[in-house]
Design a protein around this motif. Structure first.
Motif, PDB file in Angstrom:
ATOM      1  N   ASN A 128       0.847  -1.190   0.000  1.00  0.00           N
ATOM      2  CA  ASN A 128       0.000   0.000   0.000  1.00  0.00           C
ATOM      3  C   ASN A 128       0.888   1.247   0.000  1.00  0.00           C
ATOM      4  N   CYS A 129       0.288   2.387  -0.166  1.00  0.00           N
ATOM      5  CA  CYS A 129       1.033   3.651  -0.210  1.00  0.00           C
ATOM      6  C   CYS A 129       0.965   4.409   1.112  1.00  0.00           C
ATOM      7  N   LEU A 130       0.485   3.757   2.168  1.00  0.00           N
ATOM      8  CA  LEU A 130       0.409   4.439   3.461  1.00  0.00           C
ATOM      9  C   LEU A 130       1.807   4.803   3.933  1.00  0.00           C
ATOM     10  N   SER A 131       1.975   6.031   4.426  1.00  0.00           N
ATOM     11  CA  SER A 131       3.273   6.433   4.963  1.00  0.00           C
ATOM     12  C   SER A 131       3.311   6.283   6.478  1.00  0.00           C
ATOM     13  N   GLU A 132       2.142   6.121   7.093  1.00  0.00           N
ATOM     14  CA  GLU A 132       2.062   5.863   8.527  1.00  0.00           C
ATOM     15  C   GLU A 132       0.761   5.125   8.809  1.00  0.00           C
ATOM     16  N   GLU A 133       0.631   4.618  10.026  1.00  0.00           N
ATOM     17  CA  GLU A 133      -0.577   3.899  10.412  1.00  0.00           C
ATOM     18  C   GLU A 133      -1.806   4.777  10.179  1.00  0.00           C
ATOM     19  N   SER A 134      -2.858   4.152   9.690  1.00  0.00           N
ATOM     20  CA  SER A 134      -4.106   4.870   9.438  1.00  0.00           C
ATOM     21  C   SER A 134      -5.230   4.134  10.144  1.00  0.00           C
ATOM     22  N   SER A 135      -6.068   4.870  10.842  1.00  0.00           N
ATOM     23  CA  SER A 135      -7.173   4.227  11.545  1.00  0.00           C
ATOM     24  C   SER A 135      -8.511   4.721  11.009  1.00  0.00           C
ATOM     25  N   VAL A 136      -9.479   3.805  11.046  1.00  0.00           N
ATOM     26  CA  VAL A 136     -10.858   4.123  10.684  1.00  0.00           C
ATOM     27  C   VAL A 136     -11.592   4.291  12.003  1.00  0.00           C
ATOM     28  N   ALA A 137     -12.344   5.376  12.139  1.00  0.00           N
ATOM     29  CA  ALA A 137     -13.017   5.674  13.405  1.00  0.00           C
ATOM     30  C   ALA A 137     -14.475   6.053  13.168  1.00  0.00           C
ATOM     31  N   TRP A 138     -15.271   5.920  14.219  1.00  0.00           N
ATOM     32  CA  TRP A 138     -16.670   6.351  14.238  1.00  0.00           C
ATOM     33  C   TRP A 138     -16.688   7.718  14.908  1.00  0.00           C
ATOM     34  N   VAL A 139     -16.978   8.776  14.133  1.00  0.00           N
ATOM     35  CA  VAL A 139     -16.932  10.144  14.649  1.00  0.00           C
ATOM     36  C   VAL A 139     -18.238  10.850  14.272  1.00  0.00           C
ATOM     37  N   VAL A 143     -18.411   7.196   9.594  1.00  0.00           N
ATOM     38  CA  VAL A 143     -17.152   6.472   9.505  1.00  0.00           C
ATOM     39  C   VAL A 143     -16.157   7.417   8.832  1.00  0.00           C
ATOM     40  N   VAL A 144     -15.013   7.638   9.499  1.00  0.00           N
ATOM     41  CA  VAL A 144     -14.015   8.599   9.028  1.00  0.00           C
ATOM     42  C   VAL A 144     -12.644   7.921   9.034  1.00  0.00           C
ATOM     43  N   GLN A 145     -11.854   8.184   7.998  1.00  0.00           N
ATOM     44  CA  GLN A 145     -10.481   7.691   7.950  1.00  0.00           C
ATOM     45  C   GLN A 145      -9.562   8.834   7.553  1.00  0.00           C
ATOM     46  N   HIS A 146      -8.519   9.031   8.341  1.00  0.00           N
ATOM     47  CA  HIS A 146      -7.500  10.044   8.074  1.00  0.00           C
ATOM     48  C   HIS A 146      -6.275   9.308   7.533  1.00  0.00           C
ATOM     49  N   ILE A 147      -5.739   9.756   6.392  1.00  0.00           N
ATOM     50  CA  ILE A 147      -4.700   9.000   5.691  1.00  0.00           C
ATOM     51  C   ILE A 147      -3.557   9.903   5.242  1.00  0.00           C
ATOM     52  N   PHE A 148      -2.336   9.407   5.381  1.00  0.00           N
ATOM     53  CA  PHE A 148      -1.157  10.011   4.765  1.00  0.00           C
ATOM     54  C   PHE A 148      -0.641   8.998   3.745  1.00  0.00           C
ATOM     55  N   LEU A 149      -0.614   9.392   2.470  1.00  0.00           N
ATOM     56  CA  LEU A 149      -0.144   8.510   1.404  1.00  0.00           C
ATOM     57  C   LEU A 149       1.222   8.963   0.906  1.00  0.00           C
ATOM     58  N   ARG A 150       2.134   8.004   0.794  1.00  0.00           N
ATOM     59  CA  ARG A 150       3.463   8.247   0.241  1.00  0.00           C
ATOM     60  C   ARG A 150       3.339   8.213  -1.285  1.00  0.00           C
ATOM     61  N   LEU A 151       3.840   9.236  -1.952  1.00  0.00           N
ATOM     62  CA  LEU A 151       3.796   9.281  -3.405  1.00  0.00           C
ATOM     63  C   LEU A 151       4.859   8.357  -3.986  1.00  0.00           C
ATOM     64  N   ARG A 152       4.503   7.656  -5.057  1.00  0.00           N
ATOM     65  CA  ARG A 152       5.424   6.762  -5.752  1.00  0.00           C
ATOM     66  C   ARG A 152       5.977   7.461  -6.990  1.00  0.00           C
ATOM     67  N   ASN A 153       7.004   6.869  -7.580  1.00  0.00           N
ATOM     68  CA  ASN A 153       7.573   7.336  -8.843  1.00  0.00           C
ATOM     69  C   ASN A 153       8.060   8.776  -8.762  1.00  0.00           C
ATOM     70  N   VAL A 154       8.567   9.139  -7.596  1.00  0.00           N
ATOM     71  CA  VAL A 154       9.092  10.479  -7.351  1.00  0.00           C
ATOM     72  C   VAL A 154      10.060  10.372  -6.178  1.00  0.00           C
ATOM     73  N   GLU A 155      10.964  11.338  -6.042  1.00  0.00           N
ATOM     74  CA  GLU A 155      11.962  11.264  -4.978  1.00  0.00           C
ATOM     75  C   GLU A 155      11.402  11.515  -3.588  1.00  0.00           C
ATOM     76  N   CYS A 156      10.323  12.270  -3.444  1.00  0.00           N
ATOM     77  CA  CYS A 156       9.752  12.528  -2.128  1.00  0.00           C
ATOM     78  C   CYS A 156       8.337  13.074  -2.276  1.00  0.00           C
ATOM     79  N   GLY A 157       7.602  13.063  -1.166  1.00  0.00           N
ATOM     80  CA  GLY A 157       6.285  13.675  -1.148  1.00  0.00           C
ATOM     81  C   GLY A 157       5.204  12.769  -0.594  1.00  0.00           C
TER      82      GLY A 157
END
Length: 190
Positions: free
Chosen positions: A142-153, A157-171
């Motif tokens: 997967n492209c997750l850069s850190e743990e991601s949790s799904v919560a009831w808010v 249902v809400v999920q906060h996500i940080f995705l690591r970009l592929r095919n690039v040096e950073c981002g």
């Protein structure tokens, strides 16, 4: 004769920019398309983090979000909506830097919404707001850069996500997912 157009219903929540439509019987093709929809996935593209530099003076990055044949171009910190008919399809995200002649690629990522949809399928009414439903760990698959949790808010249902970009040096890009049930749609339980 004048054609009757779908009648918009006001949003359930004033912070919600989503509109549902009542489809008159004369719009059978639109109705059959709606019957294939399971619901709507609201994606808030919050920000880019440590994006690769593509211009000497300034960058003008933008995001393209695709799911199946749908294609949406949000600005940063904007909310967009995709209709979901097959939760096995990944959400594809591409970041570009706008240039005068040809836009430069700044990376891409894919998001599997399966775990999020599984959480939506649970009957969570009566569960305390802030309850964590599930967690996803970053992996090579997967492209997750850190743990991601799904919560009831607040009854969503809400999920906060940080995705690591592929095919690039950073981002990375930061997203928030929410599910919207649509009256008349087939739903997630079929």
């Amino acid at each position: 004769t004048a054609q009757q157009l779908p009648t918009p219903l006001p949003p359930r929540n004033t912070n919600n920019s989503i509109w549902a439509f009542l489809i008159p019987p004369s719009h059978q093709s639109e109705k059959s398309e709606m019957e294939n929809v399971m619901g709507l996935l609201r994606i808030k593209v919050l920000r880019g983090i440590n994006l690769a530099i593509r211009d000497v003076r300034s960058s003008d990055p933008y995001v393209i979000v695709k799911m199946g044949k749908q294609n949406v171009n949000p600005e940063w910190n904007e909310t967009l909506t995709l209709s979901v008919s097959d939760p096995a399809l990944p959400v594809k995200i591409e970041v570009f830097d706008r240039d005068m002649f040809r836009d430069d690629r700044m990376g891409d990522a894919e998001l599997d919404i399966g775990p999020f949809v599984e959480a939506v399928r649970m009957n969570l009414q009566g569960v305390s707001s802030g309850t964590m439903i599930s967690k996803m760990q970053p992996s090579r698959k997967n492209c997750l850069s850190e743990e991601s949790s799904v919560a009831w808010v607040n009854d969503e249902v809400v999920q906060h996500i940080f995705l690591r970009l592929r095919n690039v040096e950073c981002g990375e890009i930061e997203l928030e997912l929410r599910w919207i049930h649509v009256p008349g749609a087939r739903g997630l339980w079929l």
